[in-house]
Design a protein around this motif. Structure first.
Motif, PDB file in Angstrom:
ATOM      1  N   VAL A  96       0.859  -1.203   0.000  1.00  0.00           N
ATOM      2  CA  VAL A  96       0.000   0.000   0.000  1.00  0.00           C
ATOM      3  C   VAL A  96       0.887   1.243   0.000  1.00  0.00           C
ATOM      4  N   ARG A  97       1.931   1.223   0.840  1.00  0.00           N
ATOM      5  CA  ARG A  97       2.858   2.377   0.881  1.00  0.00           C
ATOM      6  C   ARG A  97       3.548   2.581  -0.468  1.00  0.00           C
ATOM      7  N   ASP A  98       3.997   1.472  -1.061  1.00  0.00           N
ATOM      8  CA  ASP A  98       4.703   1.584  -2.351  1.00  0.00           C
ATOM      9  C   ASP A  98       3.795   2.179  -3.420  1.00  0.00           C
ATOM     10  N   LYS A  99       2.543   1.713  -3.439  1.00  0.00           N
ATOM     11  CA  LYS A  99       1.592   2.218  -4.444  1.00  0.00           C
ATOM     12  C   LYS A  99       1.288   3.700  -4.191  1.00  0.00           C
ATOM     13  N   SER A 100       1.213   4.099  -2.898  1.00  0.00           N
ATOM     14  CA  SER A 100       0.943   5.510  -2.562  1.00  0.00           C
ATOM     15  C   SER A 100       2.093   6.399  -3.012  1.00  0.00           C
ATOM     16  N   VAL A 101       3.321   5.911  -2.788  1.00  0.00           N
ATOM     17  CA  VAL A 101       4.505   6.680  -3.216  1.00  0.00           C
ATOM     18  C   VAL A 101       4.497   6.819  -4.740  1.00  0.00           C
ATOM     19  N   GLU A 102       4.169   5.717  -5.416  1.00  0.00           N
ATOM     20  CA  GLU A 102       4.114   5.733  -6.887  1.00  0.00           C
ATOM     21  C   GLU A 102       3.074   6.762  -7.369  1.00  0.00           C
ATOM     22  N   SER A 103       1.903   6.766  -6.709  1.00  0.00           N
ATOM     23  CA  SER A 103       0.854   7.720  -7.104  1.00  0.00           C
ATOM     24  C   SER A 103       1.267   9.157  -6.806  1.00  0.00           C
ATOM     25  N   LEU A 104       1.919   9.360  -5.662  1.00  0.00           N
ATOM     26  CA  LEU A 104       2.396  10.719  -5.325  1.00  0.00           C
ATOM     27  C   LEU A 104       3.423  11.196  -6.351  1.00  0.00           C
ATOM     28  N   CYS A 105       4.307  10.285  -6.770  1.00  0.00           N
ATOM     29  CA  CYS A 105       5.311  10.662  -7.776  1.00  0.00           C
ATOM     30  C   CYS A 105       4.631  11.042  -9.088  1.00  0.00           C
ATOM     31  N   ARG A 106       3.585  10.270  -9.423  1.00  0.00           N
ATOM     32  CA  ARG A 106       2.876  10.543 -10.680  1.00  0.00           C
ATOM     33  C   ARG A 106       2.206  11.917 -10.619  1.00  0.00           C
ATOM     34  N   ILE A 107       1.598  12.216  -9.460  1.00  0.00           N
ATOM     35  CA  ILE A 107       0.923  13.515  -9.302  1.00  0.00           C
ATOM     36  C   ILE A 107       1.963  14.639  -9.245  1.00  0.00           C
ATOM     37  N   GLY A 108       3.026  14.414  -8.450  1.00  0.00           N
ATOM     38  CA  GLY A 108       4.082  15.432  -8.300  1.00  0.00           C
ATOM     39  C   GLY A 108       4.717  15.803  -9.633  1.00  0.00           C
ATOM     40  N   ALA A 109       4.877  14.786 -10.505  1.00  0.00           N
ATOM     41  CA  ALA A 109       5.509  15.040 -11.808  1.00  0.00           C
ATOM     42  C   ALA A 109       4.664  15.978 -12.662  1.00  0.00           C
ATOM     43  N   GLN A 110       3.352  16.064 -12.380  1.00  0.00           N
ATOM     44  CA  GLN A 110       2.480  16.939 -13.191  1.00  0.00           C
ATOM     45  C   GLN A 110       2.205  18.283 -12.519  1.00  0.00           C
ATOM     46  N   MET A 111       2.553  18.394 -11.220  1.00  0.00           N
ATOM     47  CA  MET A 111       2.197  19.621 -10.485  1.00  0.00           C
ATOM     48  C   MET A 111       3.030  20.827 -10.941  1.00  0.00           C
ATOM     49  N   ARG A 112       2.457  22.015 -10.745  1.00  0.00           N
ATOM     50  CA  ARG A 112       3.183  23.236 -11.086  1.00  0.00           C
ATOM     51  C   ARG A 112       4.281  23.474 -10.045  1.00  0.00           C
ATOM     52  N   GLU A 113       5.333  24.161 -10.468  1.00  0.00           N
ATOM     53  CA  GLU A 113       6.508  24.359  -9.596  1.00  0.00           C
ATOM     54  C   GLU A 113       6.123  25.018  -8.273  1.00  0.00           C
ATOM     55  N   GLN A 114       5.283  26.053  -8.361  1.00  0.00           N
ATOM     56  CA  GLN A 114       4.879  26.799  -7.161  1.00  0.00           C
ATOM     57  C   GLN A 114       4.115  25.878  -6.189  1.00  0.00           C
ATOM     58  N   ASP A 115       3.239  25.019  -6.760  1.00  0.00           N
ATOM     59  CA  ASP A 115       2.466  24.102  -5.904  1.00  0.00           C
ATOM     60  C   ASP A 115       3.368  23.060  -5.260  1.00  0.00           C
ATOM     61  N   LEU A 116       4.391  22.643  -6.008  1.00  0.00           N
ATOM     62  CA  LEU A 116       5.339  21.664  -5.442  1.00  0.00           C
ATOM     63  C   LEU A 116       6.019  22.255  -4.206  1.00  0.00           C
ATOM     64  N   VAL A 117       6.442  23.520  -4.330  1.00  0.00           N
ATOM     65  CA  VAL A 117       7.134  24.174  -3.200  1.00  0.00           C
ATOM     66  C   VAL A 117       6.163  24.371  -2.031  1.00  0.00           C
ATOM     67  N   GLU A 118       4.920  24.766  -2.337  1.00  0.00           N
ATOM     68  CA  GLU A 118       3.961  25.061  -1.262  1.00  0.00           C
ATOM     69  C   GLU A 118       3.373  23.816  -0.609  1.00  0.00           C
ATOM     70  N   VAL A 154       6.730  19.701  -1.134  1.00  0.00           N
ATOM     71  CA  VAL A 154       7.959  19.680  -0.315  1.00  0.00           C
ATOM     72  C   VAL A 154       7.614  19.571   1.180  1.00  0.00           C
ATOM     73  N   PRO A 155       6.616  20.362   1.684  1.00  0.00           N
ATOM     74  CA  PRO A 155       6.249  20.191   3.102  1.00  0.00           C
ATOM     75  C   PRO A 155       5.764  18.773   3.423  1.00  0.00           C
ATOM     76  N   LEU A 156       5.051  18.154   2.464  1.00  0.00           N
ATOM     77  CA  LEU A 156       4.589  16.773   2.673  1.00  0.00           C
ATOM     78  C   LEU A 156       5.794  15.838   2.853  1.00  0.00           C
ATOM     79  N   VAL A 157       6.807  16.001   1.989  1.00  0.00           N
ATOM     80  CA  VAL A 157       8.010  15.145   2.078  1.00  0.00           C
ATOM     81  C   VAL A 157       8.688  15.354   3.432  1.00  0.00           C
ATOM     82  N   LYS A 158       8.757  16.623   3.853  1.00  0.00           N
ATOM     83  CA  LYS A 158       9.418  16.916   5.148  1.00  0.00           C
ATOM     84  C   LYS A 158       8.635  16.315   6.312  1.00  0.00           C
ATOM     85  N   ARG A 159       7.300  16.388   6.240  1.00  0.00           N
ATOM     86  CA  ARG A 159       6.477  15.801   7.325  1.00  0.00           C
ATOM     87  C   ARG A 159       6.691  14.287   7.400  1.00  0.00           C
TER      88      ARG A 159
END
Length: 526
Positions: free
Chosen positions: A102-124, A127-132
């Motif tokens: 389940v964790r692996d699939k969630s990480v895969e989905s997050l990567c897929r979403i992150g790859a499409q996100m705008r730069e500003q949204d990634l920073v806002e 990145v905080p999600l990764v730090k948490r």
């Protein structure tokens, strides 16, 4: 039913089914999330469906896995890329569950979403999600965070980049081996996004810590990092930093680490270049070929041809061939089998003389091995040797062994020989085939094992295609048709099968005059 407000109906059904005790109903409703999102519209999906999923603490891993998978392709249903960040909270929760898949699939989905996100949204948001996650109390969150750094890092401003490198470094020194393992696994991906200046300073020190980890499960993952990092570094840095690590790993006290080195050695050689390979990695490879653990020898033996291609023939003959001779009589059948599956590929590397002198005796000993898998692996690669030494020598030295194997007691070996016959026939030519192998092909049609008889019928068809209808009319058809009088009905059935296969190859005239009467007679068989 009609009194229910129509737009509310899908979400009402979903909520009911998601809370249903029957897991199949819950699963079905999760898999229909996209349909429900379309019915609700983008705004209500963002405001009602996603928060509901974030709070849904289902305890069944199958449901959670389906949810993680669905959310990865959910961007169009929440209103496109500018709203992608609303999908992060439910996936963040799923990144912390106990079940690994389940964790692996969630990480895969997050990567897929992150790859499409705008730069500003990634920073806002990203990145905080990764730090948490990286600071999570439970190791599961920290394990998941390692797989997200390569998405978060490129868009981060300089100060955040420094912080992310520091956090990754801490994860590589985490108290939990599982976290260090995840950090080691993802190091190559993260390193590929880091700037060259920081690569040497920060990433290499992280890597060196991992290579000295006290857990062999972490060290063996660092072996994979060697190849990934080697491709990113300049050749001289690679020799200075990566080569000593590989040499040490090839002598590691844990056989699993040595096994990984043996498995990855070709990629590691590509990373460090030809010269260091010849001077430093040949001795390391020889050690692995003579390792006291059979698993390590299996992995090393399977790479012997690839490794020889990097070397010049003299070095291969001097250093590798003696080991190959030892492995051909190894006590483990699996080592001999791994060697047999690749040794034929050494013939083009070593050239004609060395093949005849050094390799042919090894081929012959493996062809006579007591284990069928070893014999099979040699048979299936004979064409590579034929290209080097020519058909005359091959027929003199190897054909007697092949004829012997055609009557092997293991039906799978006989089957492999049959499948190889059309190729042999095309290489040997008609004359040789008629003398040596023609009788064998007929003999197989009367084998006790159905699979052999079936393959023999196919073989007859392929030979007719190879040598043409006229040859088949002279050499195959009369002998096949003689067998229709065999007293055993199973053999008569095999002949009918063979007739049905060769008819299209033989053409209408021969089929009508020769084959059809046989079939008509067989229809009156008792």
């Amino acid at each position: 039913m009609a009194t229910i407000d129509e737009p509310l109906y899908p979400i009402a059904v979903l909520i009911d089914e998601l809370k249903n005790e029957d897991i199949q109903l819950r699963l079905n409703s999760i898999r229909r999330l996209s349909t429900i999102a379309r019915a609700l519209g983008e705004e209500r999906t963002r405001k009602e469906l996603i928060p509901f999923l974030s709070e849904n603490n289902d305890d069944d891993d199958e449901v959670l896995l389906a949810m993680a998978d669905e959310l990865g392709v959910f961007i169009p249903y929440v209103g496109g890329v500018e709203y992608a960040n609303v999908l992060l909270p439910p996936l963040e929760t799923l990144c912390t569950v106990e079940e690994t898949c389940v964790r692996d699939k969630s990480v895969e989905s997050l990567c897929r979403i992150g790859a499409q996100m705008r730069e500003q949204d990634l920073v806002e948001h990203f990145v905080p999600l990764v730090k948490r996650l990286a600071a999570g109390e439970w190791f599961t969150a920290r394990v998941s965070s390692c797989g997200l750094f390569h998405i978060a890092y490129p868009s981060a401003p300089e100060t955040l980049k420094t912080e992310l490198r520091a956090i990754y470094s801490q994860l590589c020194q985490d108290d939990m081996p599982m976290v260090r393992r995840s950090a080691a696994t993802n190091l190559g991906k993260f390193a590929a996004t880091v700037e060259p200046a920081h690569l040497k300073a920060d990433i290499m020190s992280i890597f060196e810590d991992l290579t000295q980890d006290d857990q062999d499960s972490v060290r063996l993952l660092a072996v994979e990092g060697c190849a990934a990092l080697g491709k990113l570094l300049e050749p001289q840095d690679c020799v200075a930093h990566i080569l000593p690590v590989i040499v040490n790993f090839s002598q590691d006290k844990s056989w699993r680490v040595r096994y990984m080195v043996a498995n990855q050695l070709y990629e590691l050689c590509e990373a460090v270049g030809p010269e260091p390979t010849r001077s430093d990695l040949v001795p390391a490879y020889v050690r692995l070929l003579r390792d006291n653990e059979a698993e390590v020898r299996i992995a090393a033996a399977g790479k012997v041809t690839k490794f020889c291609r990097i070397l010049n023939p003299e070095l291969a003959i001097q250093h590798i061939l003696p080991c190959v001779k030892e492995l051909s009589t190894d006590s483990s059948q699996h080592v001999r089998s791994a060697l047999a599956s690749v040794i034929m590929g050494m013939a083009p590397v070593l050239g004609k003389d060395a093949t005849i002198e050094q390799l042919l005796p090894i081929f012959l000993s493996l062809l006579k091995d007591e284990f069928p898998d070893v014999r099979l692996n040699i048979i299936s690669k004979l064409d590579q040797v034929n290209q080097v030494i020519g058909i005359d020598l091959l027929s003199q030295s190897l054909l007697p062994a092949i004829v012997e194997l055609a009557e092997d007691r293991h039906w799978r070996v006989r089957l492999a020989i049959i499948e190889y016959i059309p190729l042999l026939a095309s290489q040997l030519g008609v004359g040789f085939f008629d003398d040596q192998l023609g009788a064998l092909c007929m003999q197989w049609l009367k084998d006790k094992v159905y699979s052999i008889r079936d393959a023999a019928a196919n073989n007859v068809k392929r030979l007719a295609e190879e040598f043409g209808p006229e040859w088949a009319m002279q050499h195959i058809v009369p002998q096949v048709l003689d067998l229709i009088n065999n007293p055993h009905y199973l053999y008569r059935m095999t002949i009918l099968h063979a007739v049905s296969l060769i008819a299209p190859v033989m053409g209408a005239e021969i089929t009508c005059s020769q084959l059809l009467p046989i079939v008509i007679n067989a229809s009156k068989d008792r």
